[in-house]
Design a protein around this motif. Structure first.
Motif, short mmCIF file in Angstrom:
data_model
loop_
_atom_site.label_atom_id
_atom_site.label_comp_id
_atom_site.label_asym_id
_atom_site.label_seq_id
_atom_site.Cartn_x
_atom_site.Cartn_y
_atom_site.Cartn_z
N GLU A 69 49.90 -13.13 32.30
CA GLU A 69 50.56 -11.86 31.97
C GLU A 69 49.91 -11.21 30.76
O GLU A 69 49.69 -10.00 30.73
CB GLU A 69 52.05 -12.11 31.71
CG GLU A 69 52.88 -10.85 31.64
CD GLU A 69 52.88 -10.06 32.94
OE1 GLU A 69 52.88 -8.81 32.86
OE2 GLU A 69 52.87 -10.66 34.03
N LEU B 204 59.63 -12.83 24.54
CA LEU B 204 58.27 -12.65 25.05
C LEU B 204 57.66 -11.35 24.52
O LEU B 204 56.48 -11.31 24.18
CB LEU B 204 58.26 -12.65 26.59
CG LEU B 204 56.90 -12.54 27.27
CD1 LEU B 204 55.98 -13.67 26.85
CD2 LEU B 204 57.07 -12.53 28.78
N ASP B 205 58.47 -10.32 24.42
CA ASP B 205 57.99 -9.04 23.89
C ASP B 205 57.67 -9.12 22.39
O ASP B 205 56.86 -8.36 21.90
CB ASP B 205 59.03 -7.94 24.12
CG ASP B 205 59.23 -7.63 25.59
OD1 ASP B 205 58.37 -8.01 26.42
OD2 ASP B 205 60.26 -7.02 25.93
N TYR C 159 58.94 -17.51 22.35
CA TYR C 159 59.30 -17.53 23.77
C TYR C 159 59.17 -18.94 24.35
O TYR C 159 60.07 -19.44 25.00
CB TYR C 159 58.42 -16.55 24.55
CG TYR C 159 58.54 -16.70 26.05
CD1 TYR C 159 59.52 -16.03 26.76
CD2 TYR C 159 57.68 -17.55 26.76
CE1 TYR C 159 59.64 -16.17 28.14
CE2 TYR C 159 57.79 -17.70 28.13
CZ TYR C 159 58.76 -17.02 28.81
OH TYR C 159 58.89 -17.18 30.17
N THR D 120 55.12 -14.84 21.50
CA THR D 120 54.97 -15.77 22.62
C THR D 120 55.30 -17.22 22.24
O THR D 120 55.80 -17.98 23.07
CB THR D 120 53.55 -15.71 23.22
OG1 THR D 120 52.59 -15.89 22.18
CG2 THR D 120 53.31 -14.40 23.93
N GLN E 198 67.85 -15.36 30.47
CA GLN E 198 66.73 -14.53 30.94
C GLN E 198 66.50 -13.33 30.03
O GLN E 198 65.36 -12.98 29.74
CB GLN E 198 66.97 -14.07 32.39
CG GLN E 198 66.86 -15.19 33.41
CD GLN E 198 65.50 -15.86 33.40
OE1 GLN E 198 64.46 -15.21 33.29
NE2 GLN E 198 65.51 -17.18 33.48
N LYS E 199 67.58 -12.70 29.60
CA LYS E 199 67.45 -11.55 28.68
C LYS E 199 66.82 -11.99 27.36
O LYS E 199 65.98 -11.30 26.80
CB LYS E 199 68.81 -10.90 28.44
CG LYS E 199 69.33 -10.13 29.65
CD LYS E 199 70.67 -9.49 29.35
CE LYS E 199 71.19 -8.71 30.52
NZ LYS E 199 70.36 -7.58 30.91
N THR E 200 67.24 -13.16 26.87
CA THR E 200 66.69 -13.69 25.62
C THR E 200 65.21 -14.00 25.78
O THR E 200 64.40 -13.64 24.92
CB THR E 200 67.46 -14.96 25.19
OG1 THR E 200 68.86 -14.66 25.12
CG2 THR E 200 66.98 -15.45 23.84
N LEU E 201 64.85 -14.64 26.88
CA LEU E 201 63.44 -14.94 27.14
C LEU E 201 62.59 -13.67 27.16
O LEU E 201 61.52 -13.63 26.56
CB LEU E 201 63.30 -15.68 28.47
CG LEU E 201 63.67 -17.17 28.47
CD1 LEU E 201 63.71 -17.70 29.89
CD2 LEU E 201 62.70 -17.96 27.63
N GLN E 202 63.07 -12.63 27.84
CA GLN E 202 62.29 -11.40 27.95
C GLN E 202 62.09 -10.76 26.58
O GLN E 202 61.00 -10.32 26.24
CB GLN E 202 62.96 -10.41 28.90
CG GLN E 202 62.14 -9.17 29.14
CD GLN E 202 60.74 -9.47 29.65
OE1 GLN E 202 60.57 -10.17 30.64
NE2 GLN E 202 59.72 -8.96 28.98
N LYS E 203 63.14 -10.74 25.78
CA LYS E 203 63.04 -10.12 24.45
C LYS E 203 62.12 -10.93 23.54
O LYS E 203 61.34 -10.36 22.77
CB LYS E 203 64.41 -9.93 23.84
CG LYS E 203 65.20 -8.88 24.62
CD LYS E 203 66.45 -8.47 23.95
CE LYS E 203 67.24 -7.49 24.78
NZ LYS E 203 66.56 -6.26 25.12
#
Length: 167
Positions: free
Chosen positions: A149, A116-117, A123, A120, A109-114
């Motif tokens: 989003e 995404l920022d 991501y 994309t 989840q942390k990897t996905l969030q970073k």
């Protein structure tokens, strides 16, 4: 430090910089024998963090494994090696706050969030493996979620710009 090109142990540090949000230090080095330059990253040795896999197995946290996954997601994308290193270092730093064990889902989840920022497409690549998309519908659902989003963020930026121009 052993030169990765000629194997000599004679070299010098040209530049040292701390890496933001981590205890690691990036050093540019030059070999005294072959004169080639290379980069090393140094960090203090820490207690081994165990990762709890989805099937209940436990294995040591492997920074290289995380690095490979992030790099694979960023292939042919405008994401620099330095940015990928920062992502991996930040995640490593964040999971070190956990006491001895961390779930693989937390790391994912942390990897996905970073990602995404940052990018994309990277991501989506990571998410397609991490979330184990079963078919194209799962893939499309994720794309719709990201688009929604993205549209929200774009709308907020537009409103903010409109307010600034009215002043």
């Amino acid at each position: 430090m052993k030169c990765p090109f000629c194997g000599s142990f004679e070299g010098q540090v040209l530049d040292s910089r701390p890496i933001e949000h981590t205890s690691a230090i990036r050093r540019r080095r030059q070999c005294n024998q072959c004169k080639k330059r290379y980069t090393t990253y140094e960090k203090p040795e820490e207690v081994i963090m165990m990762v709890i896999k989805s099937d209940g197995r436990r294995e040591p946290f492997d920074r290289k494994k995380l690095w490979k996954a992030v790099a694979r997601a960023c292939v042919k994308r405008p994401v620099s090696t330095e940015t990928m290193e920062k992502i991996v270092s930040e995640i490593e730093s964040e999971v070190s706050d956990y006491i001895m064990e961390v779930s693989s889902s937390v790391i994912g989840q942390k990897t996905l969030q970073k990602l995404l920022d940052i990018d994309t497409v990277a991501y989506i690549r990571f998410a397609s493996v991490y979330n184990k998309f079963a078919d194209i519908n799962d893939f499309m659902d994720e794309l719709k979620k990201i688009k929604k989003e993205h549209d929200k963020t774009t709308k907020k930026k537009k409103i903010s710009e409109d307010i600034k121009t009215k002043k």
